[in-house]
Motif scaffolding. Structure first.
Motif, PDB file in Angstrom:
ATOM      1  N   GLY A  85      30.688  58.276  24.099  1.00  0.00           N
ATOM      2  CA  GLY A  85      30.526  59.655  24.567  1.00  0.00           C
ATOM      3  C   GLY A  85      29.137  59.916  25.122  1.00  0.00           C
ATOM      4  O   GLY A  85      28.981  60.585  26.155  1.00  0.00           O
ATOM      5  N   ILE A  86      28.119  59.378  24.461  1.00  0.00           N
ATOM      6  CA  ILE A  86      26.742  59.546  24.939  1.00  0.00           C
ATOM      7  C   ILE A  86      26.555  58.850  26.280  1.00  0.00           C
ATOM      8  O   ILE A  86      25.878  59.349  27.185  1.00  0.00           O
ATOM      9  CB  ILE A  86      25.738  59.002  23.898  1.00  0.00           C
ATOM     10  CG1 ILE A  86      25.832  59.811  22.599  1.00  0.00           C
ATOM     11  CG2 ILE A  86      24.316  59.033  24.448  1.00  0.00           C
ATOM     12  CD1 ILE A  86      25.512  61.280  22.764  1.00  0.00           C
ATOM     13  N   LEU A  87      27.165  57.679  26.434  1.00  0.00           N
ATOM     14  CA  LEU A  87      27.061  56.952  27.696  1.00  0.00           C
ATOM     15  C   LEU A  87      27.760  57.691  28.838  1.00  0.00           C
ATOM     16  O   LEU A  87      27.264  57.722  29.969  1.00  0.00           O
ATOM     17  CB  LEU A  87      27.659  55.554  27.542  1.00  0.00           C
ATOM     18  CG  LEU A  87      26.806  54.508  26.822  1.00  0.00           C
ATOM     19  CD1 LEU A  87      27.648  53.288  26.477  1.00  0.00           C
ATOM     20  CD2 LEU A  87      25.611  54.104  27.678  1.00  0.00           C
ATOM     21  N   LEU A  88      28.911  58.277  28.547  1.00  0.00           N
ATOM     22  CA  LEU A  88      29.723  58.898  29.598  1.00  0.00           C
ATOM     23  C   LEU A  88      29.364  60.349  29.857  1.00  0.00           C
ATOM     24  O   LEU A  88      29.688  60.879  30.923  1.00  0.00           O
ATOM     25  CB  LEU A  88      31.210  58.808  29.217  1.00  0.00           C
ATOM     26  CG  LEU A  88      31.812  57.402  29.144  1.00  0.00           C
ATOM     27  CD1 LEU A  88      33.256  57.479  28.675  1.00  0.00           C
ATOM     28  CD2 LEU A  88      31.736  56.717  30.497  1.00  0.00           C
ATOM     29  N   PHE A  89      28.705  60.996  28.907  1.00  0.00           N
ATOM     30  CA  PHE A  89      28.453  62.432  29.033  1.00  0.00           C
ATOM     31  C   PHE A  89      27.679  62.798  30.302  1.00  0.00           C
ATOM     32  O   PHE A  89      28.026  63.767  30.988  1.00  0.00           O
ATOM     33  CB  PHE A  89      27.738  62.953  27.786  1.00  0.00           C
ATOM     34  CG  PHE A  89      27.813  64.449  27.630  1.00  0.00           C
ATOM     35  CD1 PHE A  89      29.018  65.118  27.798  1.00  0.00           C
ATOM     36  CD2 PHE A  89      26.674  65.186  27.309  1.00  0.00           C
ATOM     37  CE1 PHE A  89      29.096  66.499  27.652  1.00  0.00           C
ATOM     38  CE2 PHE A  89      26.739  66.559  27.170  1.00  0.00           C
ATOM     39  CZ  PHE A  89      27.954  67.223  27.333  1.00  0.00           C
ATOM     40  N   PRO A  90      26.617  62.063  30.668  1.00  0.00           N
ATOM     41  CA  PRO A  90      25.927  62.405  31.924  1.00  0.00           C
ATOM     42  C   PRO A  90      26.847  62.332  33.141  1.00  0.00           C
ATOM     43  O   PRO A  90      26.733  63.148  34.062  1.00  0.00           O
ATOM     44  CB  PRO A  90      24.805  61.365  32.003  1.00  0.00           C
ATOM     45  CG  PRO A  90      24.547  60.979  30.587  1.00  0.00           C
ATOM     46  CD  PRO A  90      25.895  61.007  29.939  1.00  0.00           C
ATOM     47  N   LYS A  91      27.769  61.364  33.144  1.00  0.00           N
ATOM     48  CA  LYS A  91      28.697  61.262  34.273  1.00  0.00           C
ATOM     49  C   LYS A  91      29.641  62.454  34.306  1.00  0.00           C
ATOM     50  O   LYS A  91      29.916  63.016  35.379  1.00  0.00           O
ATOM     51  CB  LYS A  91      29.486  59.958  34.183  1.00  0.00           C
ATOM     52  CG  LYS A  91      28.617  58.709  34.264  1.00  0.00           C
ATOM     53  CD  LYS A  91      29.445  57.438  34.333  1.00  0.00           C
ATOM     54  CE  LYS A  91      28.538  56.213  34.456  1.00  0.00           C
ATOM     55  NZ  LYS A  91      29.277  54.976  34.697  1.00  0.00           N
ATOM     56  N   VAL A  92      30.128  62.843  33.145  1.00  0.00           N
ATOM     57  CA  VAL A  92      31.021  64.003  33.074  1.00  0.00           C
ATOM     58  C   VAL A  92      30.287  65.264  33.532  1.00  0.00           C
ATOM     59  O   VAL A  92      30.834  66.077  34.296  1.00  0.00           O
ATOM     60  CB  VAL A  92      31.568  64.175  31.646  1.00  0.00           C
ATOM     61  CG1 VAL A  92      32.354  65.479  31.521  1.00  0.00           C
ATOM     62  CG2 VAL A  92      32.436  62.991  31.261  1.00  0.00           C
ATOM     63  N   LEU A  93      29.045  65.429  33.092  1.00  0.00           N
ATOM     64  CA  LEU A  93      28.264  66.597  33.508  1.00  0.00           C
ATOM     65  C   LEU A  93      28.034  66.592  35.014  1.00  0.00           C
ATOM     66  O   LEU A  93      28.075  67.643  35.671  1.00  0.00           O
ATOM     67  CB  LEU A  93      26.924  66.621  32.778  1.00  0.00           C
ATOM     68  CG  LEU A  93      26.958  66.935  31.283  1.00  0.00           C
ATOM     69  CD1 LEU A  93      25.542  66.888  30.702  1.00  0.00           C
ATOM     70  CD2 LEU A  93      27.583  68.297  31.020  1.00  0.00           C
ATOM     71  N   GLY A  94      27.771  65.409  35.578  1.00  0.00           N
ATOM     72  CA  GLY A  94      27.588  65.316  37.022  1.00  0.00           C
ATOM     73  C   GLY A  94      28.834  65.728  37.779  1.00  0.00           C
ATOM     74  O   GLY A  94      28.763  66.446  38.789  1.00  0.00           O
TER      75      GLY A  94
END
Length: 623
Positions: free
Chosen positions: A469-478
């Motif tokens: 989740g920490i790895l993917l969260f920036p991508k989701v926010l983008g």
């Protein structure tokens, strides 16, 4: 999109007619070599840049979120590996996990901050500047064995854009050649004369080829400053694959002129101009995830930011008085010329009291990414050596704390890979130990309850999900930020194309990440053992390599992946599945490298409306 690189002492070509000078009269600037050990704040001419309240608040936010995420994850990991007692191997495993997790928590915290700022700003453009003088500016293009046609074509487009905007008299163009190939040098000279003919007489175009490329690119720029720096108030440093719009060039010149404390103003270049699948996924990532990342960095860096070596405007006299590159003591690869000079130049200018900052909202700045994983690896090997050299710079006297953070982040961006690999290896050893060692449920001495094995599988699964989740969260926010911006959403093909593109990019990146981990681990070991990276020209076309050549670059990673998978399977199916995301990428390394280097694969994704960028959706092109 492509430009060039360079370094050192200058000469004129013997083929040049001196009635038609290829260089202007020299106006030297002193550029003293800066000391990393003998600097004193008392001798500084300017007061240091103080962070604003908003910058301090942003730094506090990023620091607290990073620490909180890391502490929580590390606590959970300790509980995963040590249900009862804690061994030294388990503590080492947890310590390595904490360090590696810190370097994924930091960009996540920064992305959260960037998302908040971007959404609050509502997609506002760059801060306005009042009309006013531009000063004397020069587009500086260092080149090193590059294709002169491509380079001069980019300069021609930038020159014509400046002429169309009525700003041509405020800008010159200077090609700084460090080319060693005489055939390429003759082509450069011919392309230079064609460029001069193609542009308005108001834009002076110059060309200089050095006899010795001492100091590489940093030496090339320094030679220009020491000989012609006095001719210009500002220089806009380009790279071999740079492209900037006329509006952006004019904005930077005006912004620099109106901000007397600014030493470097950095743009955020967008990747564009490539067709291979590898390049297209990188281009897509910079467009979708890049804005929130850049916003976050700009917020907590403030006016003590970093410099990426190109697509930025520099106050020439400030650079001359503050950024003379010293040579590091000792032998290569840690000693000698500083390879990743841009980080150090920014740190030295901040030390001297000049502001260094980026404007993430400013559009019209482009560069190209390598067309394949192998090309990225070749460039990354040099960057690894350059960043590890910073271990000799990070303790320099007088550097701002933020500058030391920039250097540390650069160092850890490469040390994180061997640490990650070490953590996986220790994890496999612990799993093997837990599986094959007969558990002593009732050790000697009184015990009401048995001592169970040392892994909590349920907690491990939860921690794995948290880490992902920490790895993917920036991508989701983008993606969310782009979906909230109708103009940006349409520019990248629409909401569905963006979401599907994120899924495809995430899967491909997850498979490629273990390959880069092993490559970077190898490079760190080579550097520690004293192997220099050398300096080779980069490949700028979209041509692929034969599969046999690709296999020769990746067979070691494939064998390692098979060995790790076999060892994990021998332990247990759970261990095999735990390592599968890593071993699968390694086993498929050659196939992935070959597939992503293909232009037809990239075009197939484009036809499916995946990895679209604005230059493909809209008629305008960055080139």
């Amino acid at each position: 999109m492509d430009q060039l690189m360079g370094d050192g002492a200058a000469t004129r070509s013997s083929a040049v007619d001196f009635d038609d000078p290829i260089v202007p009269p020299e106006r030297p600037l002193l550029m003293p070599i800066q000391s990393l050990t003998g600097w004193s704040r008392k001798r500084a001419k300017r007061k240091p840049q103080k962070p604003t309240k908003s910058t301090l608040a942003a730094r506090a936010f990023v620091t607290l979120v990073t620490i909180a995420l890391t502490v929580f994850a590390t606590y959970e990991m300790i509980n995963v590996v040590a249900v009862t007692s804690v061994t030294w191997l388990q503590m080492l495993f947890a310590a390595l996990f904490a360090i590696t997790f810190l370097w994924i928590a930091l960009p996540c915290a920064s992305a959260i901050l960037g998302f908040i700022r971007l959404v609050r700003g509502g997609g506002a453009g760059a801060p306005p500047v009042t009309p006013g003088p531009l000063g004397r500016n020069v587009l500086v293009m260092p080149v090193y064995n590059e294709d002169p046609t491509r380079t001069c074509d980019a300069l021609r487009q930038m020159g014509r854009a400046l002429d169309d905007a009525g700003a041509s008299e405020a800008f010159d163009i200077f090609i700084l050649s460090d080319t060693r190939d005489d055939k390429v040098a003759r082509q450069e000279e011919a392309a230079f004369y064609q460029l001069r003919t193609a542009l308005s007489p108001d834009i002076a175009v110059y060309y200089r080829r050095r006899a010795q490329n001492t100091g590489r690119k940093a030496g090339n720029i320094a030679d220009f400053v020491r000989r012609w720096g006095g001719c210009y108030d500002h220089m806009i440093v380009l790279d071999a694959d740079s492209m900037m719009s006329g509006e952006t060039l004019i904005y930077l010149a005006r912004r620099m002129f109106l901000d007397p404390d600014a030493g470097i103003i950095q743009t955020v270049p967008m990747l564009a101009g490539r067709s291979t699948l590898f390049a297209r996924m990188q281009q897509f990532a910079t467009r979708v995830y890049g804005p929130i990342i850049a916003e976050g960095l700009a917020a907590w860096h403030g006016r003590q930011s970093n410099f990426w070596g190109h697509n930025a405007i520099i106050r020439t006299r400030a650079f001359a008085e503050s950024a003379g590159m010293p040579e590091l003591p000792g032998r290569k690869p840690f000693g000698g010329h500083i390879m990743s000079h841009d980080f150090v130049e920014a740190a030295l200018m901040v030390r001297s009291g000049w502001a260094v900052y980026m404007i993430p909202e400013l559009k019209g700045s482009f560069e190209e990414c390598p067309p394949s994983l192998i090309d990225l690896a070749g460039r990354d090997r040099r960057w690894a050596q350059g960043n590890l050299q910073h271990m000799k710079v990070i303790g320099a006297k007088g550097l701002a704390t933020m500058s030391r953070v920039h250097l540390l982040v650069g160092i850890m961006s490469y040390l994180a890979s061997p640490l990650w690999f070490a953590m996986l290896t220790i994890g496999l050893i612990l799993a093997t130990q837990a599986h094959f060692t007969h558990p002593d449920y009732f050790p000697e001495g009184f015990s009401l309850f048995p001592h169970w094995p040392v892994f909590d599988s349920e907690r491990a699964l939860q921690l794995f999900g948290f880490t992902m989740g920490i790895l993917l969260f920036p991508k989701v926010l983008g993606v969310v930020a782009m979906l909230l911006d109708p103009k940006a959403r349409q520019a990248c093909g629409g909401g569905l194309a963006i979401v599907l593109g994120m899924i495809a990019e995430t899967l491909l990146s997850a498979l490629i990440a273990p390959v880069m981990m092993i490559l970077q681990t190898r490079w760190v070991m080579e550097i520690v053992m004293g192997r220099d990276s050398g300096w080779n020209a980069q490949r700028r076309d979209d041509g692929s390599m034969p599969f046999g050549a690709i296999l020769s670059n990746h067979y070691g990673q494939m064998i390692l992946g098979l060995a790790m998978a076999a060892a994990a399977f021998a332990v247990s199916i759970d261990t095999f599945l735990w390592l599968a995301p890593v071993t699968l990428g390694l086993v498929l390394a050659a196939f992935l490298s070959w597939l992503t280097a293909q232009a037809w694969a990239g075009l197939a994704f484009r036809k499916a409306r995946l990895f679209l960028i604005p230059e493909e959706v809209e008629p305008a092109s960055p080139r």
